[in-house]
Design a protein around this motif. Structure first.
Motif, PDB file in Angstrom:
ATOM      1  N   ALA A 120       0.842  -1.381   0.023  1.00  0.00           N
ATOM      2  CA  ALA A 120      -0.105   0.079   0.092  1.00  0.00           C
ATOM      3  C   ALA A 120       0.860   1.202  -0.016  1.00  0.00           C
ATOM      4  N   TYR A 121       0.672   2.237  -0.667  1.00  0.00           N
ATOM      5  CA  TYR A 121       1.373   3.450  -0.754  1.00  0.00           C
ATOM      6  C   TYR A 121       0.381   4.610  -0.371  1.00  0.00           C
ATOM      7  N   LEU A 122       1.007   5.214   0.741  1.00  0.00           N
ATOM      8  CA  LEU A 122       0.250   6.385   1.460  1.00  0.00           C
ATOM      9  C   LEU A 122       1.023   7.844   1.371  1.00  0.00           C
ATOM     10  N   ALA A 123       0.201   8.943   0.761  1.00  0.00           N
ATOM     11  CA  ALA A 123       0.654  10.202   0.592  1.00  0.00           C
ATOM     12  C   ALA A 123       0.649  10.825   1.877  1.00  0.00           C
ATOM     13  N   ASP A 124       1.699  11.582   2.092  1.00  0.00           N
ATOM     14  CA  ASP A 124       1.859  12.728   3.012  1.00  0.00           C
ATOM     15  C   ASP A 124       1.569  14.074   2.237  1.00  0.00           C
ATOM     16  N   VAL A 125       0.437  14.687   2.193  1.00  0.00           N
ATOM     17  CA  VAL A 125       0.245  15.604   1.328  1.00  0.00           C
ATOM     18  C   VAL A 125       0.956  16.933   1.798  1.00  0.00           C
ATOM     19  N   TRP A 126       1.099  17.123   3.333  1.00  0.00           N
ATOM     20  CA  TRP A 126       1.729  18.274   3.499  1.00  0.00           C
ATOM     21  C   TRP A 126       3.165  18.197   3.765  1.00  0.00           C
ATOM     22  N   ARG A 127       3.741  17.103   4.166  1.00  0.00           N
ATOM     23  CA  ARG A 127       5.279  16.900   4.409  1.00  0.00           C
ATOM     24  C   ARG A 127       5.733  16.126   3.527  1.00  0.00           C
ATOM     25  N   PHE A 128       5.168  15.866   2.174  1.00  0.00           N
ATOM     26  CA  PHE A 128       5.810  15.573   0.985  1.00  0.00           C
ATOM     27  C   PHE A 128       6.552  14.233   0.983  1.00  0.00           C
ATOM     28  N   GLY A 129       5.855  13.300   1.319  1.00  0.00           N
ATOM     29  CA  GLY A 129       6.354  11.761   1.334  1.00  0.00           C
ATOM     30  C   GLY A 129       5.471  10.919   0.892  1.00  0.00           C
ATOM     31  N   ILE A 130       6.031   9.658   0.928  1.00  0.00           N
ATOM     32  CA  ILE A 130       5.313   8.422   0.554  1.00  0.00           C
ATOM     33  C   ILE A 130       5.490   7.333   1.365  1.00  0.00           C
ATOM     34  N   VAL A 131       4.764   6.716   2.178  1.00  0.00           N
ATOM     35  CA  VAL A 131       4.958   5.731   2.984  1.00  0.00           C
ATOM     36  C   VAL A 131       4.569   4.507   2.337  1.00  0.00           C
ATOM     37  N   ARG A 171       5.499  -8.573   4.942  1.00  0.00           N
ATOM     38  CA  ARG A 171       6.220  -8.005   6.085  1.00  0.00           C
ATOM     39  C   ARG A 171       5.814  -7.294   7.251  1.00  0.00           C
ATOM     40  N   MET A 172       4.610  -6.718   7.198  1.00  0.00           N
ATOM     41  CA  MET A 172       3.969  -6.266   8.119  1.00  0.00           C
ATOM     42  C   MET A 172       4.889  -4.986   8.550  1.00  0.00           C
ATOM     43  N   LYS A 173       5.477  -4.312   7.709  1.00  0.00           N
ATOM     44  CA  LYS A 173       6.476  -3.274   7.821  1.00  0.00           C
ATOM     45  C   LYS A 173       6.285  -2.106   6.796  1.00  0.00           C
ATOM     46  N   SER A 174       6.645  -0.935   7.236  1.00  0.00           N
ATOM     47  CA  SER A 174       6.523   0.576   6.488  1.00  0.00           C
ATOM     48  C   SER A 174       7.645   0.968   6.411  1.00  0.00           C
ATOM     49  N   TRP A 175       7.905   1.833   5.061  1.00  0.00           N
ATOM     50  CA  TRP A 175       9.060   2.837   5.236  1.00  0.00           C
ATOM     51  C   TRP A 175       8.762   4.020   4.435  1.00  0.00           C
ATOM     52  N   ARG A 176       9.420   5.198   4.820  1.00  0.00           N
ATOM     53  CA  ARG A 176       8.989   6.373   4.027  1.00  0.00           C
ATOM     54  C   ARG A 176      10.110   6.602   3.075  1.00  0.00           C
ATOM     55  N   ILE A 177       9.664   7.155   1.979  1.00  0.00           N
ATOM     56  CA  ILE A 177      10.412   7.676   0.822  1.00  0.00           C
ATOM     57  C   ILE A 177      10.105   9.088   0.671  1.00  0.00           C
TER      58      ILE A 177
END
Length: 490
Positions: free
Chosen positions: A260-271, A277-283
């Motif tokens: 799943a790809y999550l957008a952070d619209v105010w701090r300009f990132g994708i998680v 893996r039940m794990k996430s990372w931010r790009i």
């Protein structure tokens, strides 16, 4: 605009190498059978006749579609005696002047109003999703008095302006615990019969934003409406003023190896979240930032400024013949589209080492080319909302991304005022669904509750693109022209 760190900003671009004119129709992922309750009508059929057949007047039709003419909506009476409004190929299934909710009793509703737990004028629908026999609608807590942030209504309308039923039930919308659902902007249904809910955890967004709970993903089984699992984002992903406002789910050949790809619209990132893996990372990337020249908006006579970053996302169709997919994305405050291979962002440790992995798509959409949501159907046709043009646009991803290949499928200054969310359902014959909500007027002027403010519309995708430049039957062998002058600054 945002400046590129390296290379030529105005790149010559054709569709990614595995999307060619010779490629066969994309092979859709087979759908799991999901049983529907007997009290809903699953069979979804058009209530009006199809559009005129494709013929020699396609160029004229296309030119008319690009014109500034805004036809008045037409009406007819549906099978349930409901007055149906049409906008080009779109039918308005639901509309509201003010939202209301299905409380257990009228007494409960009056108590909620008395305690200001429910303030009708403060409720605004923002996100929409469709799966089988149901439509899901999200109501973020922009202001106080939003009693439920996620609700459901039948896909086949029985009335035009129904009360919303909290999903999965009222117990999930308590305000005294972070185990509940706090504030949802967008949701996504996958092909495995699951509803992915992105809970921002942020309330009073337009007054004084307060992060009362950490952002999290909640995934529900749409056969039972029971929670399957949740994933709370790590503290380091929650930047000051973060707002996780959009989610898209990448399902391939099985229901476990999913991202799943999550957008952070105010701090300009994708998680990126890996289910296996039940794990996430931010790009992060500079292309996630807003473009200064696109920060000024005008919707009818209302002028305002937003510096919103990455927001809209769309995935190229899944194909059993390809091992990779393309994630198309754009900031809200931008006139451009961008893309990256999903194999890059799904590499937790290696994505930052791949030079120029995030790239610019061809030509700008032009001034006032702000786009909110976008999605791509099984045939590779992208649909997107043009929020400052009262319009829904389209692009055939087999054709170069330039203005002459960007079509218009609907435009109306009444029914499509700020088309905010857009989804494509999973039926054999797919439909594109749009929610329009007059968001800027809600934020800055207040809405006129004597008029219709919110609409849910849909159109079959094949009817929507017929005789436009997005129609796969209309082929062209042009190439992208590299615009070096100021004509492409917007």
């Amino acid at each position: 605009m945002v400046a590129a760190n390296s290379g030529n900003w105005f790149q010559s671009w054709g569709p990614p190498s595995f999307i060619t004119d010779q490629q066969p129709i994309y092979s859709p992922l087979p759908l799991r059978n999901v049983s529907s309750p007997s009290n809903y009508d699953f069979n979804y059929q058009p209530l009006v006749q199809s559009s005129p057949a494709y013929g020699p007047n396609s160029l004229l039709t296309y030119m008319l579609a690009l014109s500034v003419a805004k036809p008045k909506p037409r009406y007819y009476t549906g099978s349930e005696g409901i007055r149906i409004e049409t906008t080009g190929p779109f039918k308005t299934w639901y509309y509201w002047k003010t939202l209301d909710f299905a409380y257990p009793t009228e007494e409960d509703r009056q108590i909620a109003i008395l305690k200001e737990e429910f303030i009708p004028k403060n409720n605004l629908p923002l996100g929409v999703e469709v799966f089988k026999h149901r439509i899901f609608v999200s109501m973020p807590k922009w202001k106080p008095g939003v009693p439920a942030t996620l609700a459901v209504i039948p896909r086949i309308p029985r009335e035009s302006s129904p009360n919303l039923v909290p999903y999965p039930n009222w117990d999930w919308h308590r305000t005294d615990t972070c185990e509940s659902i706090t504030s949802v902007f967008r949701v996504a249904a996958d092909t495995c019969g699951r509803l992915w809910v992105l809970d921002s955890g942020l309330i009073n967004v337009t007054i004084k934003p307060k992060q009362i709970c950490p952002p999290k993903i909640l995934v529900f089984d749409l056969k039972t409406d029971e929670l399957l699992f949740k994933h709370v984002l790590p503290d380091e992903f929650i930047k000051e003023d973060s707002l996780y406002s959009n989610i898209i789910v990448d399902v391939r050949h099985d229901c476990e190896n999913v991202h799943a790809y999550l957008a952070d619209v105010w701090r300009f990132g994708i998680v990126v979240f890996s289910l296996a893996r039940m794990k996430s990372w931010r790009i992060t990337d500079h292309l996630f930032f807003p473009e200064p020249l696109a920060a000024a908006y005008k919707v009818h006579n209302l002028n305002f400024e937003w510096t919103d970053g990455i927001f809209g996302m769309a995935l190229s169709p899944y194909s059993r013949y390809e091992t990779d997919r393309i994630l198309y994305f754009h900031p809200m405050s931008s006139f451009r589209e961008f893309y990256v291979k999903t194999s890059v962002i799904c590499n937790e440790t290696g994505w930052s080492e791949i030079k120029n992995a995030f790239r610019v798509m061809g030509q700008s959409r032009g001034k006032s080319g702000h786009v909110s949501a976008s999605r791509i159907d099984r045939n590779g046709i992208m649909f997107y909302n043009l929020v400052t043009r009262d319009s829904v646009g389209c692009w055939d991803s087999r054709k170069p991304y330039k203005r002459s290949n960007l079509g218009l499928v609907a435009q109306d200054e009444e029914t499509l005022v700020f088309p905010n969310d857009l989804k494509i359902d999973q039926e054999k014959r797919q439909s594109v669904w749009v929610l329009s909500n007059k968001l800027p007027f809600y934020l800055y002027e207040g809405l006129d509750h004597d008029k219709i403010n919110f609409r849910v519309l849909s159109a079959y995708v094949d009817e929507a693109v017929k005789n436009t430049i997005c129609d796969p039957k209309i082929t062209g062998y042009d190439t992208f022209v590299d615009y070096q002058g100021e004509d492409d600054c917007y």
